[in-house]
Design a protein around this motif. Structure first.
Motif, PDB file in Angstrom:
ATOM      1  N   PHE A   1      -0.531  44.764  23.948  1.00 13.19           N
ATOM      2  CA  PHE A   1       0.746  44.129  24.276  1.00 13.19           C
ATOM      3  C   PHE A   1       1.922  44.722  23.500  1.00 13.19           C
ATOM      4  N   ALA A   2       1.673  45.802  22.786  1.00 13.53           N
ATOM      5  CA  ALA A   2       2.759  46.473  22.077  1.00 13.53           C
ATOM      6  C   ALA A   2       3.516  47.383  23.046  1.00 13.53           C
ATOM      7  N   ARG A   3       4.325  48.274  22.514  1.00 12.14           N
ATOM      8  CA  ARG A   3       5.202  49.104  23.363  1.00 12.14           C
ATOM      9  C   ARG A   3       4.407  49.950  24.343  1.00 12.14           C
ATOM     10  N   SER A   4       3.310  50.546  23.890  1.00 11.20           N
ATOM     11  CA  SER A   4       2.490  51.378  24.780  1.00 11.20           C
ATOM     12  C   SER A   4       1.056  51.416  24.280  1.00 11.20           C
TER      13      SER A   4
ATOM     14  N   PRO B   1      -3.961  56.540  27.010  1.00 12.48           N
ATOM     15  CA  PRO B   1      -4.317  57.857  26.470  1.00 12.48           C
ATOM     16  C   PRO B   1      -3.096  58.712  26.142  1.00 12.48           C
ATOM     17  N   ASP B   2      -1.967  58.424  26.795  1.00  9.21           N
ATOM     18  CA  ASP B   2      -0.771  59.240  26.564  1.00  9.21           C
ATOM     19  C   ASP B   2       0.075  58.752  25.403  1.00  9.21           C
ATOM     20  N   GLU B   3      -0.005  57.476  25.100  1.00  5.93           N
ATOM     21  CA  GLU B   3       0.824  56.939  24.013  1.00  5.93           C
ATOM     22  C   GLU B   3       0.262  55.616  23.506  1.00  5.93           C
ATOM     23  N   VAL B   4       0.206  55.509  22.190  1.00  6.30           N
ATOM     24  CA  VAL B   4      -0.108  54.252  21.522  1.00  6.30           C
ATOM     25  C   VAL B   4       1.000  54.026  20.495  1.00  6.30           C
ATOM     26  N   SER B   5       1.814  52.986  20.706  1.00  6.83           N
ATOM     27  CA  SER B   5       2.954  52.809  19.803  1.00  6.83           C
ATOM     28  C   SER B   5       3.422  51.359  19.783  1.00  6.83           C
ATOM     29  N   LEU B   6       4.164  51.051  18.736  1.00  4.92           N
ATOM     30  CA  LEU B   6       4.768  49.732  18.542  1.00  4.92           C
ATOM     31  C   LEU B   6       6.211  49.910  18.097  1.00  4.92           C
ATOM     32  N   ARG B   7       7.078  49.011  18.579  1.00  6.02           N
ATOM     33  CA  ARG B   7       8.414  48.863  18.013  1.00  6.02           C
ATOM     34  C   ARG B   7       8.624  47.389  17.727  1.00  6.02           C
ATOM     35  N   SER B   8       9.071  47.094  16.521  1.00 10.83           N
ATOM     36  CA  SER B   8       9.254  45.689  16.128  1.00 10.83           C
ATOM     37  C   SER B   8      10.421  45.565  15.167  1.00 10.83           C
ATOM     38  N   GLU B   9      11.113  44.426  15.244  1.00 16.98           N
ATOM     39  CA  GLU B   9      12.170  44.139  14.284  1.00 16.98           C
ATOM     40  C   GLU B   9      11.591  43.670  12.957  1.00 16.98           C
TER      41      GLU B   9
ATOM     42  N   GLY C   1      22.370  48.362  16.974  1.00 13.88           N
ATOM     43  CA  GLY C   1      22.806  47.717  15.740  1.00 13.88           C
ATOM     44  C   GLY C   1      21.706  46.971  15.014  1.00 13.88           C
ATOM     45  N   LYS C   2      20.487  46.932  15.586  1.00 14.18           N
ATOM     46  CA  LYS C   2      19.363  46.239  14.957  1.00 14.18           C
ATOM     47  C   LYS C   2      18.416  47.249  14.314  1.00 14.18           C
ATOM     48  N   LYS C   3      17.884  46.878  13.173  1.00 13.21           N
ATOM     49  CA  LYS C   3      16.895  47.728  12.508  1.00 13.21           C
ATOM     50  C   LYS C   3      15.536  47.497  13.159  1.00 13.21           C
ATOM     51  N   MET C   4      14.902  48.585  13.578  1.00 11.81           N
ATOM     52  CA  MET C   4      13.600  48.510  14.225  1.00 11.81           C
ATOM     53  C   MET C   4      12.603  49.375  13.457  1.00 11.81           C
ATOM     54  N   TYR C   5      11.341  48.993  13.546  1.00 11.33           N
ATOM     55  CA  TYR C   5      10.274  49.737  12.884  1.00 11.33           C
ATOM     56  C   TYR C   5       9.305  50.236  13.947  1.00 11.33           C
ATOM     57  N   SER C   6       9.013  51.522  13.886  1.00 12.40           N
ATOM     58  CA  SER C   6       8.153  52.166  14.887  1.00 12.40           C
ATOM     59  C   SER C   6       6.889  52.687  14.222  1.00 12.40           C
ATOM     60  N   VAL C   7       5.744  52.462  14.905  1.00 14.68           N
ATOM     61  CA  VAL C   7       4.451  52.988  14.454  1.00 14.68           C
ATOM     62  C   VAL C   7       3.775  53.616  15.670  1.00 14.68           C
ATOM     63  N   SER C   8       3.215  54.823  15.512  1.00 12.76           N
ATOM     64  CA  SER C   8       2.590  55.492  16.658  1.00 12.76           C
ATOM     65  C   SER C   8       1.465  56.417  16.220  1.00 12.76           C
TER      66      SER C   8
ATOM     67  N   SER D   1      -3.284  35.687  19.419  1.00 13.33           N
ATOM     68  CA  SER D   1      -2.539  35.795  18.158  1.00 13.33           C
ATOM     69  C   SER D   1      -2.018  37.210  17.967  1.00 13.33           C
ATOM     70  N   GLY D   2      -2.847  38.219  18.306  1.00  6.15           N
ATOM     71  CA  GLY D   2      -2.390  39.605  18.221  1.00  6.15           C
ATOM     72  C   GLY D   2      -1.265  39.887  19.200  1.00  6.15           C
ATOM     73  N   ALA D   3      -1.413  39.375  20.423  1.00  6.95           N
ATOM     74  CA  ALA D   3      -0.371  39.581  21.434  1.00  6.95           C
ATOM     75  C   ALA D   3       0.950  38.948  21.002  1.00  6.95           C
ATOM     76  N   PHE D   4       0.885  37.731  20.448  1.00 12.13           N
ATOM     77  CA  PHE D   4       2.128  37.073  20.042  1.00 12.13           C
ATOM     78  C   PHE D   4       2.820  37.840  18.926  1.00 12.13           C
ATOM     79  N   LEU D   5       2.046  38.442  18.041  1.00 10.83           N
ATOM     80  CA  LEU D   5       2.649  39.194  16.938  1.00 10.83           C
ATOM     81  C   LEU D   5       3.545  40.319  17.448  1.00 10.83           C
ATOM     82  N   VAL D   6       3.134  40.996  18.522  1.00 12.18           N
ATOM     83  CA  VAL D   6       3.885  42.184  18.962  1.00 12.18           C
ATOM     84  C   VAL D   6       4.821  41.928  20.141  1.00 12.18           C
ATOM     85  N   CYS D   7       4.587  40.862  20.922  1.00 14.25           N
ATOM     86  CA  CYS D   7       5.479  40.640  22.071  1.00 14.25           C
ATOM     87  C   CYS D   7       5.887  39.187  22.243  1.00 14.25           C
TER      88      CYS D   7
END
Length: 306
Positions: free
Chosen positions: A32-35, A38-46, A77-84, A121-127
């Motif tokens: 439930f994160a950003r992607s 096989p092509d992309e596994v990533s998260l963006r979160s405030e 204007g918002k600070k975001m954190y990306s993990v991939s 619980s995991g889904a709620f954390l990211v979306c």
């Protein structure tokens, strides 16, 4: 800190201990994160805490030499954190560990309530997000793809009632607007403290609303009493000015004098002001008789004027 962030911190503190449940929560985090493909596994979160939790969960499931890229971004204007995971072999290793990604439906993949709770619980954390319950009741999961949103809707509806699905720009939103259902869902996912906080807020709201209703009712009764008393005083004054109190029977004369002395009292309170206390109904009948006399005087004045 927002109420939603408090929920997420509680979920992260209550990390599952059983391996199957940790894997279920990890699946919710990644799917439930950003992607998640096989092509992309990533998260963006405030939330930097969520980004760190996502990264640490990744590290437990992929080879030690896997490469994890972390970035701090500024979007709107918002600070975001990306993990991939930039390397294809690392993404393949993660998908293999989680049994092939999204080919199997959520309900089939997680047959037990415990696994479903961990995955949610995991889904709620990211979306996930929710409005402060002091303002309104609204909890939602913002999902990037319709099929995944529909699977989530089906799974949630098997545990709580009243869950809906709508589209918002390029995402699909699975949501609940019912207080009791949101409390049940928070408890189910493992955020029992947040659920209890909602119950406390609801109790305070009910007490405040009941107090407000009582105050409004009392204010309306006071207004009604003041208007009625003002009208009665005007009637008595008219009788005094035209016919005089001597024209009245003793009981009505007594009632007129007491009303003039205590214009602010309600009928019930006025009844106790008589030398020999009478009933509220008795006071009402005497004042009504005075009003009738005043009305007759006004009609006579009107006819005389004509």
């Amino acid at each position: 800190m927002s109420f939603a962030q408090d929920v997420k911190l509680e979920l992260m503190q209550a990390r599952p201990k059983a391996k199957t449940l940790r894997l279920a929560q990890a699946f919710g985090l990644f799917a439930f994160a950003r992607s998640f493909s096989p092509d992309e596994v990533s998260l963006r979160s405030e939330s930097i805490e969520v980004a760190e939790y996502y990264r640490n969960t990744l590290r437990r499931l992929i080879p030690r030499n896997a490469e994890i890229v972390e970035k701090e971004l500024s979007l709107g204007g918002k600070k975001m954190y990306s993990v991939s995971l930039p390397r294809a072999e690392d993404r393949k290793a993660l998908l293999t560990r989680l049994k092939g990604g999204l080919e199997v439906s959520l309900s089939e993949r997680f047959p037990t309530p415990e696994e479903r709770a961990a995955m949610l619980s995991g889904a709620f954390l990211v979306c996930g997000n929710m409005i402060n319950p002091e303002k309104s009741y609204h909890l939602e999961f913002i999902v990037r793809e319709q099929p995944l949103a529909e699977e989530l809707l089906e799974l949630l509806n098997s545990h709580i009632a009243g869950v809906g699905l709508t589209r918002r720009r390029n995402s699909w939103v699975v949501y609940s607007k019912e207080c009791l259902q949101i409390e049940d869902l928070l408890t189910f996912m493992g955020a029992s403290r947040a659920s209890l906080a909602m119950i406390e807020i609801e109790i305070i709201k009910d007490v405040r609303n009941n107090a407000m209703r009582r105050t409004n009712c009392e204010t309306a009764n006071i207004d009604k009493t003041v208007k009625a008393a003002s009208s009665q005083v005007a009637d008595i004054q008219l009788i005094l000015d035209t016919k005089g109190l001597e024209s009245l029977p003793e009981q009505l004369r007594e009632a007129a004098l007491i009303r003039l002395e205590y214009p602010e009292l309600s009928l019930r309170e006025l009844a106790g002001a008589f030398p020999t206390p009478i009933s509220r109904s008795g006071v009402h009948h005497r004042l009504a008789a005075l009003t009738k006399i005043a009305q007759s005087i006004r009609e006579e004045q009107k006819e005389g004027g004509a």
